[in-house]
Enzyme design. Structure first.
Site, PDB file in Angstrom:
ATOM      1  N   ASP A 200      39.620 -85.077  -5.073  1.00  0.00           N
ATOM      2  CA  ASP A 200      40.981 -84.444  -4.502  1.00  0.00           C
ATOM      3  C   ASP A 200      41.828 -83.902  -5.546  1.00  0.00           C
ATOM      4  O   ASP A 200      41.755 -84.146  -6.831  1.00  0.00           O
ATOM      5  CB  ASP A 200      41.615 -85.748  -4.231  1.00  0.00           C
ATOM      6  CG  ASP A 200      41.194 -86.344  -3.090  1.00  0.00           C
ATOM      7  OD1 ASP A 200      40.827 -85.583  -2.074  1.00  0.00           O
ATOM      8  OD2 ASP A 200      41.733 -87.361  -2.378  1.00  0.00           O
TER       9      ASP A 200
ATOM     10  N   ASP B 101      48.623 -86.447   2.619  1.00  0.00           N
ATOM     11  CA  ASP B 101      48.552 -87.949   2.227  1.00  0.00           C
ATOM     12  C   ASP B 101      49.785 -88.617   2.177  1.00  0.00           C
ATOM     13  O   ASP B 101      50.841 -88.126   1.675  1.00  0.00           O
ATOM     14  CB  ASP B 101      47.504 -88.140   1.266  1.00  0.00           C
ATOM     15  CG  ASP B 101      46.101 -87.889   1.306  1.00  0.00           C
ATOM     16  OD1 ASP B 101      45.958 -87.147   2.355  1.00  0.00           O
ATOM     17  OD2 ASP B 101      45.418 -88.092   0.313  1.00  0.00           O
TER      18      ASP B 101
END
Length: 149
Positions: A122, A93
């Site tokens: 996450d 990310d």
């Protein structure tokens, strides 16, 4: 498209769950918040392990929408696999705030029910995120060091 890694035979349920997660992450990257909102179940639990937990699809979508134009998001899915409605992602990310780009690895767990995400959890290493922040700060002075997906 991500590399598909499976431990069980592909079924329509696993394929649908994988596609729902991919569509959600791509919509988030593209700031398509109508699609983001539609992808999240009303009873969603969103958690960054060790940090925050938010309950509710609308609350999560509202939070994400507030970042529009302020915090950019990019994602590269390295691996994705599913067992029934549970989807696991291994990805990189990037959070982009103005000229600052903070890039780090993330492992995500999603659960999909009737095409909508009901769990988004996450996991990431804070030290790795800190290294991404340091690299991003140095890249402000030395642009050739800017991380890319």
């Amino acid at each position: 498209m991500a590399e598909l890694t499976e431990t069980s035979p592909e079924t329509p349920e696993t394929t649908e769950a994988i596609r729902a997660v991919e569509a959600f992450l791509n919509a988030l990257q593209n700031e398509d918040f109508d699609t983001v909102d539609a992808a999240l179940g009303d009873d969603l639990v969103y958690e960054n392990v060790g940090f925050s937990r938010i309950r509710g699809g609308r609350r999560t979508a509202t939070l994400l929408r507030r970042m529009q134009g302020r915090v950019g998001f990019e994602v590269k899915i390295h691996r994705i696999g599913a067992d029934g409605a549970a989807v696991l992602t291994e990805r990189t990310d990037a959070l982009i705030i103005g000229p600052l780009r903070v890039q780090f690895w993330v492992c995500g767990v999603f659960e999909v029910d009737d095409g909508r995400i009901t769990l988004w959890r996450d996991y990431f290493d804070v030290y790795d995120m800190f290294k991404g922040l340091l690299r991003g700060l140095v890249a402000l002075v030395v642009p050739s060091l800017k991380a890319t997906l």
